[in-house]
Design a protein around this motif. Structure first.
Motif, mmCIF file in Angstrom:
data_model
loop_
_atom_site.group_PDB
_atom_site.id
_atom_site.type_symbol
_atom_site.label_atom_id
_atom_site.label_comp_id
_atom_site.label_asym_id
_atom_site.label_seq_id
_atom_site.Cartn_x
_atom_site.Cartn_y
_atom_site.Cartn_z
ATOM 1 N N ARG A 163 -5.567 20.242 14.301
ATOM 2 C CA ARG A 163 -5.999 20.913 13.073
ATOM 3 C C ARG A 163 -5.261 20.438 11.832
ATOM 4 O O ARG A 163 -5.429 20.993 10.764
ATOM 5 N N SER A 164 -4.421 19.409 11.984
ATOM 6 C CA SER A 164 -3.595 18.953 10.869
ATOM 7 C C SER A 164 -3.653 17.426 10.743
ATOM 8 O O SER A 164 -3.847 16.723 11.725
ATOM 9 N N ARG A 165 -3.466 16.951 9.518
ATOM 10 C CA ARG A 165 -3.353 15.506 9.298
ATOM 11 C C ARG A 165 -1.903 15.041 9.332
ATOM 12 O O ARG A 165 -1.635 13.852 9.245
ATOM 13 N N LEU A 166 -0.954 15.976 9.436
ATOM 14 C CA LEU A 166 0.458 15.594 9.515
ATOM 15 C C LEU A 166 0.713 14.791 10.777
ATOM 16 O O LEU A 166 0.247 15.142 11.852
ATOM 17 N N GLN A 175 9.946 28.417 21.337
ATOM 18 C CA GLN A 175 8.649 27.784 21.540
ATOM 19 C C GLN A 175 8.016 27.394 20.201
ATOM 20 O O GLN A 175 7.266 26.426 20.124
ATOM 21 N N ASN A 176 8.345 28.107 19.128
ATOM 22 C CA ASN A 176 7.810 27.784 17.807
ATOM 23 C C ASN A 176 8.201 26.376 17.364
ATOM 24 O O ASN A 176 7.480 25.738 16.600
ATOM 25 N N ASP A 177 9.353 25.911 17.834
ATOM 26 C CA ASP A 177 9.805 24.571 17.452
ATOM 27 C C ASP A 177 8.792 23.504 17.838
ATOM 28 O O ASP A 177 8.659 22.493 17.156
ATOM 29 N N SER A 178 8.056 23.721 18.916
ATOM 30 C CA SER A 178 7.079 22.715 19.356
ATOM 31 C C SER A 178 5.964 22.538 18.331
ATOM 32 O O SER A 178 5.402 21.455 18.206
ATOM 33 N N ASN A 179 5.648 23.578 17.582
ATOM 34 C CA ASN A 179 4.591 23.505 16.568
ATOM 35 C C ASN A 179 5.112 23.076 15.205
ATOM 36 O O ASN A 179 4.331 22.658 14.355
ATOM 37 N N GLU A 180 6.415 23.206 14.983
ATOM 38 C CA GLU A 180 6.976 22.965 13.657
ATOM 39 C C GLU A 180 7.689 21.633 13.509
ATOM 40 O O GLU A 180 7.880 21.154 12.396
#
Length: 177
Positions: free
Chosen positions: A36-39, A127-132
């Motif tokens: 969902r991101s271009r990053l 677990q948030n680190d995996s998305n950030e």
């Protein structure tokens, strides 16, 4: 994996030390952070020209194993002179350019000059680190040479280099020179 390299050489004066250390920075873009991101995740190899070891590439993966998320890093290095031990550090930044954490890989083994690969695994604290997680900067922090001497990176200069990458630039900020 889409790869591009930007190589630049920087000189920094260590605070109070009176000596300059020269650095080379190589940047490689990887796959998008999610669908969902271009990053795109990015790896930055920070090499100190006086170091007996050169970071050729480092790739960080996030894996779910044994009911937890883990960082897995594979680092390709080129050893210039025989070493008995070394420490490679990975500095992690999030999608906003904020520092997340440091991962340290200490290898105690004899390495002759030539190419080598170091593998490391660390448990993820959140677990948030995996998305950030977005950017990883990898450098050699220190090495014990065959003659018993220890080479150390100038940490004040490393800090200056990391700040000069301008990972947390905000709208309206002037680009750093």
């Amino acid at each position: 994996m889409r790869v591009f390299r930007l190589v630049c050489v920087m000189m920094f004066l260590a605070a109070g030390a009176g000596t300059a250390q020269e650095y080379e920075i190589s940047r490689v873009s990887h796959d998008r952070i999610n669908d969902r991101s271009r990053l795109q995740r990015e790896s930055i190899a920070l090499n100190i020209t006086s170091s007996p070891i050169r970071v050729e590439a480092a790739e960080l993966s996030i894996r779910f194993r044994d009911r937890r998320y883990r960082y897995e890093v594979s680092t390709d290095i080129e050893v210039g002179t025989s070493v008995q031990a070394l420490e490679v550090r990975h500095v992690l930044y999030d999608v906003f350019g904020d520092h997340m954490s440091n991962l340290s890989n200490v290898e105690v083994r004899g390495m002759l000059p030539g190419p080598h690969t170091l593998d490391g695994t660390w448990n993820m604290l959140s677990q948030n680190d995996s998305n950030e997680h977005l950017i990883t900067v990898t450098y050699v922090a220190r090495a014990r040479l065959d003659d018993g001497s220890v080479w150390n990176a100038d940490m004040a200069a490393i800090s200056d280099v990391l700040e000069s990458l301008d990972l947390d630039r905000e709208i309206g900020d002037e680009p750093r020179n």
